[in-house]
Design a protein around this motif. Structure first.
Motif, PDB file in Angstrom:
ATOM      1  N   THR A   1       9.160   8.605   1.859  1.00  0.00           N
ATOM      2  CA  THR A   1      10.566   8.352   2.624  1.00  0.00           C
ATOM      3  C   THR A   1      10.330   7.027   3.459  1.00  0.00           C
ATOM      4  OG1 THR A   1      10.707  10.752   2.916  1.00  0.00           O
ATOM      5  CG2 THR A   1      12.175   9.261   4.046  1.00  0.00           C
ATOM      6  N   LEU A   2       9.263   6.691   3.773  1.00  0.00           N
ATOM      7  CA  LEU A   2       9.124   5.350   4.473  1.00  0.00           C
ATOM      8  C   LEU A   2       9.412   4.302   3.358  1.00  0.00           C
ATOM      9  CD1 LEU A   2       8.492   3.494   6.673  1.00  0.00           C
ATOM     10  CD2 LEU A   2       6.061   3.718   6.441  1.00  0.00           C
ATOM     11  N   LEU A   3       8.867   4.241   2.157  1.00  0.00           N
ATOM     12  CA  LEU A   3       9.177   3.420   1.237  1.00  0.00           C
ATOM     13  C   LEU A   3      10.514   3.353   0.941  1.00  0.00           C
ATOM     14  CD1 LEU A   3       8.151   1.043  -0.585  1.00  0.00           C
ATOM     15  CD2 LEU A   3       7.230   2.660  -2.068  1.00  0.00           C
ATOM     16  N   ALA A   4      11.267   4.622   0.714  1.00  0.00           N
ATOM     17  CA  ALA A   4      12.519   4.664   0.400  1.00  0.00           C
ATOM     18  C   ALA A   4      13.495   3.945   1.386  1.00  0.00           C
ATOM     19  CB  ALA A   4      12.904   6.279   0.045  1.00  0.00           C
ATOM     20  N   ALA A   5      13.014   3.968   2.638  1.00  0.00           N
ATOM     21  CA  ALA A   5      13.709   3.532   3.877  1.00  0.00           C
ATOM     22  C   ALA A   5      13.825   1.986   3.638  1.00  0.00           C
ATOM     23  CB  ALA A   5      13.283   3.898   5.093  1.00  0.00           C
ATOM     24  N   VAL A   6      12.582   1.301   3.049  1.00  0.00           N
ATOM     25  CA  VAL A   6      12.451  -0.014   2.949  1.00  0.00           C
ATOM     26  C   VAL A   6      13.130  -0.541   2.134  1.00  0.00           C
ATOM     27  CG1 VAL A   6      10.946  -1.772   2.349  1.00  0.00           C
ATOM     28  CG2 VAL A   6       9.986   0.092   4.067  1.00  0.00           C
ATOM     29  N   ILE A   7      13.278   0.260   0.752  1.00  0.00           N
ATOM     30  CA  ILE A   7      14.130   0.159  -0.234  1.00  0.00           C
ATOM     31  C   ILE A   7      15.656  -0.186   0.403  1.00  0.00           C
ATOM     32  CG2 ILE A   7      15.128   0.753  -2.249  1.00  0.00           C
ATOM     33  CD1 ILE A   7      12.413   2.092  -2.976  1.00  0.00           C
ATOM     34  N   GLU A   8      16.021   1.044   1.071  1.00  0.00           N
ATOM     35  CA  GLU A   8      17.435   0.984   1.640  1.00  0.00           C
ATOM     36  C   GLU A   8      17.813  -0.209   2.331  1.00  0.00           C
ATOM     37  OE1 GLU A   8      21.320   2.205   1.466  1.00  0.00           O
ATOM     38  OE2 GLU A   8      19.698   2.908   0.339  1.00  0.00           O
ATOM     39  N   ASN A   9      16.799  -0.604   3.128  1.00  0.00           N
ATOM     40  CA  ASN A   9      17.066  -1.782   4.039  1.00  0.00           C
ATOM     41  C   ASN A   9      16.781  -3.472   3.662  1.00  0.00           C
ATOM     42  OD1 ASN A   9      17.759  -0.095   6.395  1.00  0.00           O
ATOM     43  ND2 ASN A   9      15.674   0.360   6.954  1.00  0.00           N
ATOM     44  N   HIS A  10      15.838  -3.294   2.762  1.00  0.00           N
ATOM     45  CA  HIS A  10      15.434  -4.555   2.372  1.00  0.00           C
ATOM     46  C   HIS A  10      15.521  -5.013   0.885  1.00  0.00           C
ATOM     47  CE1 HIS A  10      14.013  -5.446   6.220  1.00  0.00           C
ATOM     48  NE2 HIS A  10      13.510  -4.208   6.025  1.00  0.00           N
ATOM     49  N   GLY A  11      15.842  -3.783  -0.058  1.00  0.00           N
ATOM     50  CA  GLY A  11      16.183  -4.245  -1.493  1.00  0.00           C
ATOM     51  C   GLY A  11      14.692  -3.587  -2.170  1.00  0.00           C
ATOM     52  N   GLU A  12      14.755  -3.334  -3.502  1.00  0.00           N
ATOM     53  CA  GLU A  12      13.674  -2.937  -4.298  1.00  0.00           C
ATOM     54  C   GLU A  12      12.606  -3.964  -4.347  1.00  0.00           C
ATOM     55  OE1 GLU A  12      13.951  -0.318  -7.880  1.00  0.00           O
ATOM     56  OE2 GLU A  12      15.987   0.254  -7.386  1.00  0.00           O
ATOM     57  N   GLU A  13      13.225  -5.149  -4.784  1.00  0.00           N
ATOM     58  CA  GLU A  13      12.115  -6.194  -5.084  1.00  0.00           C
ATOM     59  C   GLU A  13      11.316  -6.504  -3.710  1.00  0.00           C
ATOM     60  OE1 GLU A  13      12.050 -10.975  -6.264  1.00  0.00           O
ATOM     61  OE2 GLU A  13      13.991  -9.665  -6.628  1.00  0.00           O
ATOM     62  N   ALA A  14      11.895  -6.520  -2.507  1.00  0.00           N
ATOM     63  CA  ALA A  14      11.170  -6.749  -1.391  1.00  0.00           C
ATOM     64  C   ALA A  14      10.090  -5.722  -1.107  1.00  0.00           C
ATOM     65  CB  ALA A  14      12.097  -6.937  -0.185  1.00  0.00           C
ATOM     66  N   ALA A  15      10.491  -4.521  -1.422  1.00  0.00           N
ATOM     67  CA  ALA A  15      10.089  -3.019  -1.023  1.00  0.00           C
ATOM     68  C   ALA A  15       8.698  -3.227  -1.785  1.00  0.00           C
ATOM     69  CB  ALA A  15      10.959  -1.884  -1.478  1.00  0.00           C
ATOM     70  N   LYS A  16       8.855  -3.461  -3.191  1.00  0.00           N
ATOM     71  CA  LYS A  16       7.531  -3.658  -4.177  1.00  0.00           C
ATOM     72  C   LYS A  16       6.610  -4.732  -3.600  1.00  0.00           C
ATOM     73  CE  LYS A  16       6.067  -4.018  -8.932  1.00  0.00           C
ATOM     74  NZ  LYS A  16       6.529  -4.327 -10.154  1.00  0.00           N
ATOM     75  N   ALA A  17       7.141  -5.837  -3.300  1.00  0.00           N
ATOM     76  CA  ALA A  17       6.074  -6.767  -2.816  1.00  0.00           C
ATOM     77  C   ALA A  17       5.608  -6.071  -1.476  1.00  0.00           C
ATOM     78  CB  ALA A  17       6.815  -8.051  -2.444  1.00  0.00           C
ATOM     79  N   TRP A  18       5.947  -5.513  -0.481  1.00  0.00           N
ATOM     80  CA  TRP A  18       5.570  -5.117   0.544  1.00  0.00           C
ATOM     81  C   TRP A  18       4.540  -4.023   0.330  1.00  0.00           C
ATOM     82  CZ3 TRP A  18       5.876   0.295   2.226  1.00  0.00           C
ATOM     83  CH2 TRP A  18       5.467   0.450   3.577  1.00  0.00           C
ATOM     84  N   ALA A  19       4.853  -3.192  -0.729  1.00  0.00           N
ATOM     85  CA  ALA A  19       4.081  -2.096  -0.839  1.00  0.00           C
ATOM     86  C   ALA A  19       2.868  -2.645  -1.753  1.00  0.00           C
ATOM     87  CB  ALA A  19       4.657  -1.105  -1.931  1.00  0.00           C
ATOM     88  N   GLN A  20       2.695  -3.712  -2.426  1.00  0.00           N
ATOM     89  CA  GLN A  20       1.603  -4.338  -2.719  1.00  0.00           C
ATOM     90  C   GLN A  20       0.710  -4.930  -1.880  1.00  0.00           C
ATOM     91  OE1 GLN A  20       0.532  -4.652  -6.474  1.00  0.00           O
ATOM     92  NE2 GLN A  20      -1.012  -4.958  -4.977  1.00  0.00           N
ATOM     93  N   GLY A  21       1.498  -5.557  -0.862  1.00  0.00           N
ATOM     94  CA  GLY A  21       0.683  -6.354   0.224  1.00  0.00           C
ATOM     95  C   GLY A  21       0.039  -5.161   0.981  1.00  0.00           C
ATOM     96  N   VAL A  22       0.548  -3.896   1.333  1.00  0.00           N
ATOM     97  CA  VAL A  22      -0.230  -3.077   2.153  1.00  0.00           C
ATOM     98  C   VAL A  22      -1.438  -2.327   1.185  1.00  0.00           C
ATOM     99  CG1 VAL A  22      -0.140  -0.664   3.040  1.00  0.00           C
ATOM    100  CG2 VAL A  22       1.858  -2.337   3.284  1.00  0.00           C
ATOM    101  N   VAL A  23      -1.169  -2.184  -0.056  1.00  0.00           N
ATOM    102  CA  VAL A  23      -2.361  -1.916  -0.832  1.00  0.00           C
ATOM    103  C   VAL A  23      -3.355  -2.982  -0.413  1.00  0.00           C
ATOM    104  CG1 VAL A  23      -3.080  -1.464  -3.160  1.00  0.00           C
ATOM    105  CG2 VAL A  23      -0.957  -0.364  -2.480  1.00  0.00           C
ATOM    106  N   ASP A  24      -3.259  -3.946  -0.593  1.00  0.00           N
ATOM    107  CA  ASP A  24      -4.298  -5.326  -0.665  1.00  0.00           C
ATOM    108  C   ASP A  24      -4.727  -5.090   0.751  1.00  0.00           C
ATOM    109  OD1 ASP A  24      -3.396  -6.032  -3.114  1.00  0.00           O
ATOM    110  OD2 ASP A  24      -2.095  -7.821  -2.586  1.00  0.00           O
ATOM    111  N   ASN A  25      -3.967  -4.569   1.680  1.00  0.00           N
ATOM    112  CA  ASN A  25      -4.674  -4.658   3.149  1.00  0.00           C
ATOM    113  C   ASN A  25      -5.489  -3.403   3.255  1.00  0.00           C
ATOM    114  OD1 ASN A  25      -3.759  -7.370   3.462  1.00  0.00           O
ATOM    115  ND2 ASN A  25      -2.009  -6.707   4.950  1.00  0.00           N
ATOM    116  N   PHE A  26      -5.438  -2.497   2.499  1.00  0.00           N
ATOM    117  CA  PHE A  26      -6.273  -1.178   2.734  1.00  0.00           C
ATOM    118  C   PHE A  26      -7.638  -1.499   3.126  1.00  0.00           C
ATOM    119  CE2 PHE A  26      -3.434   1.791  -0.107  1.00  0.00           C
ATOM    120  CZ  PHE A  26      -2.507   1.814   1.044  1.00  0.00           C
ATOM    121  N   ALA A  27      -8.103  -0.674   4.361  1.00  0.00           N
ATOM    122  CA  ALA A  27      -9.372  -0.639   4.817  1.00  0.00           C
ATOM    123  C   ALA A  27     -10.153   0.450   4.037  1.00  0.00           C
ATOM    124  CB  ALA A  27      -9.341  -0.204   6.104  1.00  0.00           C
TER     125      ALA A  27
END
Length: 342
Positions: A170-196
């Motif tokens: 639901t958080l990612l679904a909200a990012v999609i609604e607020n910023h669009g799918e392309e930006a949401a995908k870039a965000w998700a990739q960036g978070v994965v890259d930052n995982f501890a």
């Protein structure tokens, strides 16, 4: 009269499959299917019975199992009300055809429009903000919004739940609604890259990760942290002073809100009582108990908060229409798969 009449899910299903839906009708009763697993909700049910004389027959289970069972029971389902956690599950119930539109001036007036279904099939009754928590000793500049979680300067610092969790979806679904799918995908990739570490555990485990040093930044619903302020939560409360928090996106859309709510079953045999119960959950008394009993934010504006929730401070919530967010969940899951968010 008892607030809770214990009837097994199997027994109710047998009744439904054995004859017309009227076999589940009982004057002065309401059959509740609930995936809310909080013992503190007992107070909600006993207060409702005390006020109305209506007995609640409660059947508990996982949300998807309850929805599937209501589908299987069909027109003979004994269910009157479905309560569950997260907008995506409420929308899933609607899409499955197990809820019905209802008319209630009380619910329309008290529940904000963005916290209810556009067809009046479900209504939100309590909220949790999904926010950033961080180790105050190691993080001097915590992320101020969700987008910042993808900043490379936080590489190797972020803990998060798995992509199969509805809060993540639901958080990612909200990012999609607020910023669009392309930006949401870039965000998700960036978070994965930052995982501890690889995603694991529940929200409390993300907070424990901060205390144990596994990670420096995590995401959790507020009620898990507020609970640790109110009573002892192993691995969190003893070191709670080490944890700081940020309500994200205060200069933008606001903090993402996770919803708990319910709807009246499509074939409710006790329809009038079902609506009475839904309206009761929107009352000041019930709304205050959502906060006092389970450290949640009320859905109804201007209802007093419990001390533990008040300690979190004031903030701007995201006012996005959660019914629209719920429709983005399939797109969110697709993005999770594409970026390798396990």
């Amino acid at each position: 009269m008892s607030a809770r009449s214990t009837i097994s899910l199997t027994a109710l299903t047998a009744m439904a499959l054995g004859g017309a839906a009227s076999v589940a009708y009982a004057e002065g009763e309401v059959n509740l299917y609930s995936s809310r697993h909080y013992d503190t909700d007992e107070r909600l049910y006993s207060d409702f019975t005390e006020m109305t004389g209506i007995t609640i027959n409660r059947i508990e289970g996982k949300a998807d199992e309850l929805i599937a069972r209501m589908e299987a029971e069909g027109a003979n389902s004994p269910a009157d009300v479905l309560l569950t956690v997260d907008t995506s599950r409420l929308e899933r119930a609607k899409d499955a055809g197990v809820l019905q539109s209802i008319e209630s001036a009380v619910l329309e007036e008290r529940i904000p429009a963005n916290l209810q279904d556009s067809d009046n099939q479900w209504f939100g009754f309590s909220q949790r903000a999904r926010i950033v928590f961080y180790d105050k000793a190691d993080v001097t500049e915590p992320p101020v919004d969700y987008v910042s979680l993808a900043d490379p300067k936080y590489k190797g610092m972020v803990c998060h739940r798995s992509s199969s969790n509805v809060y993540s979806q639901t958080l990612l679904a909200a990012v999609i609604e607020n910023h669009g799918e392309e930006a949401a995908k870039a965000w998700a990739q960036g978070v994965v890259d930052n995982f501890a570490r690889e995603p694991e555990g529940g929200d409390t485990d993300q907070l424990r990760g901060l205390v144990s040093g596994q990670c420096d930044i995590s995401i959790s619903n507020t009620y898990y942290f507020a609970r640790a302020l109110r009573k002892d939560v192993s691995g969190v409360t003893a070191d709670v002073d080490k944890i700081g928090w940020v309500f994200p996106a205060q200069d933008a859309e606001g903090a993402h809100m996770n919803l708990s709510g319910g709807g009246v079953a499509a074939n409710a045999p006790n329809l009038e009582n079902a609506i009475k119960f839904m309206e009761y959950l929107a009352s000041d008394q019930a709304q205050q108990y959502f906060s006092a009993g389970n450290d949640e934010f009320p859905a109804v504006p201007d209802v007093a908060l419990s001390e533990s929730v008040s300690k979190l401070g004031e903030f701007k919530p995201d006012a996005v229409d959660l019914s629209k967010v719920a429709k983005n969940v399939p797109a969110a899951q697709k993005i999770f798969n594409e970026v390798g968010w396990k």
